[in-house]
Write a protein that holds these residues in place. Sequence first.
Motif, PDB file in Angstrom:
ATOM      1  N   LYS A 198      -3.425  10.613  -8.888  1.00  0.00           N
ATOM      2  CA  LYS A 198      -4.385   9.272  -8.565  1.00  0.00           C
ATOM      3  C   LYS A 198      -5.422   8.703  -9.452  1.00  0.00           C
ATOM      4  O   LYS A 198      -5.961   7.812  -9.582  1.00  0.00           O
ATOM      5  N   ARG A 258       0.777  -1.209   0.049  1.00  0.00           N
ATOM      6  CA  ARG A 258       0.032  -0.055   0.062  1.00  0.00           C
ATOM      7  C   ARG A 258       0.867   1.460  -0.028  1.00  0.00           C
ATOM      8  O   ARG A 258       0.547   2.092  -0.564  1.00  0.00           O
ATOM      9  N   THR A 259       1.967   1.164   0.673  1.00  0.00           N
ATOM     10  CA  THR A 259       2.890   2.289   0.901  1.00  0.00           C
ATOM     11  C   THR A 259       3.554   2.559  -0.642  1.00  0.00           C
ATOM     12  O   THR A 259       3.561   3.726  -1.014  1.00  0.00           O
ATOM     13  N   ARG A 265       0.948   6.781  -6.812  1.00  0.00           N
ATOM     14  CA  ARG A 265      -0.087   7.611  -7.198  1.00  0.00           C
ATOM     15  C   ARG A 265       0.546   9.035  -7.015  1.00  0.00           C
ATOM     16  O   ARG A 265      -0.089  10.225  -7.494  1.00  0.00           O
ATOM     17  N   LYS A 266       1.510   9.550  -5.985  1.00  0.00           N
ATOM     18  CA  LYS A 266       1.656  10.857  -5.996  1.00  0.00           C
ATOM     19  C   LYS A 266       2.672  11.382  -7.228  1.00  0.00           C
ATOM     20  O   LYS A 266       2.592  12.485  -7.669  1.00  0.00           O
ATOM     21  N   LYS A 273       0.915   4.149  -2.746  1.00  0.00           N
ATOM     22  CA  LYS A 273       0.958   5.724  -2.341  1.00  0.00           C
ATOM     23  C   LYS A 273       1.380   6.276  -3.058  1.00  0.00           C
ATOM     24  O   LYS A 273       1.296   7.523  -3.294  1.00  0.00           O
ATOM     25  N   GLU A 274       3.166   6.274  -2.927  1.00  0.00           N
ATOM     26  CA  GLU A 274       4.051   6.575  -3.621  1.00  0.00           C
ATOM     27  C   GLU A 274       4.081   6.807  -5.059  1.00  0.00           C
ATOM     28  O   GLU A 274       4.100   8.013  -5.618  1.00  0.00           O
ATOM     29  N   ASN A 300      -7.766   2.814  -7.057  1.00  0.00           N
ATOM     30  CA  ASN A 300      -8.012   1.808  -6.090  1.00  0.00           C
ATOM     31  C   ASN A 300      -9.320   1.086  -5.951  1.00  0.00           C
ATOM     32  O   ASN A 300     -10.352   1.871  -5.868  1.00  0.00           O
TER      33      ASN A 300
END
Length: 216
Positions: free
Chosen positions: A202, A190-191, A197-198, A194-195, A207
Amino acid sequence: MMKILLLEDDTVLSDILLDYLREYYDVTHTYSMKEALSLSEENSYDLYIFDINVPDGDGLTLLRELRSFYDETPTIFITAFHDTKYLTKAFASGANDFIRKPFELEELSVRIENIKKHFGLNLVVPLGDDMELNTQTHVLKTPKHLFHLTAKESELLLYLYRHKNRVISQDEMLQNLWKYDDLPSSDAIRTLIKELRKYVGKEHIINIRGEGYRFE
């Protein structure tokens, strides 16, 4: 350099293919279907080149098993059979291309390069919206920024892109991007997402709750 797994039991042909292909690609060769399966589990390849008939099985069965474990590595079959039923079976098993013996080495090279283009296997891969990823340096170029990704971030982003518009589950990511003795936790995945998507936005990595992630 593009990594290829070659399954071919004809010693003369395999020697010819290795001499030719190793000038341009990183090629691992085996005569055995069982060893090919083990190699595919232990390593990540960009392309499979499988003969249909080998002493301990056949390439069609091998590819069906690989596909059942979410392995969508592009695959070219080579065979001496000229009956169209084998062509049908090859594509039904999940093949991406098919070449009949005897063939010119240049023809095989053209087919490989076409696979590279179609599956985004070139060194610099366009991701859309004026974004591109250098798969060697792991540099992601966007219209406004350059991001230096980790090797695993780059690998995961490329995997999502190659399977765009399809939901990729965490189980599929684990099976295709990590070795068994190096599996990360769900939080670690997930981390990573998340990175990414930055970096790409997004709107490009969606997701899908309870299912996984989709690149658009």
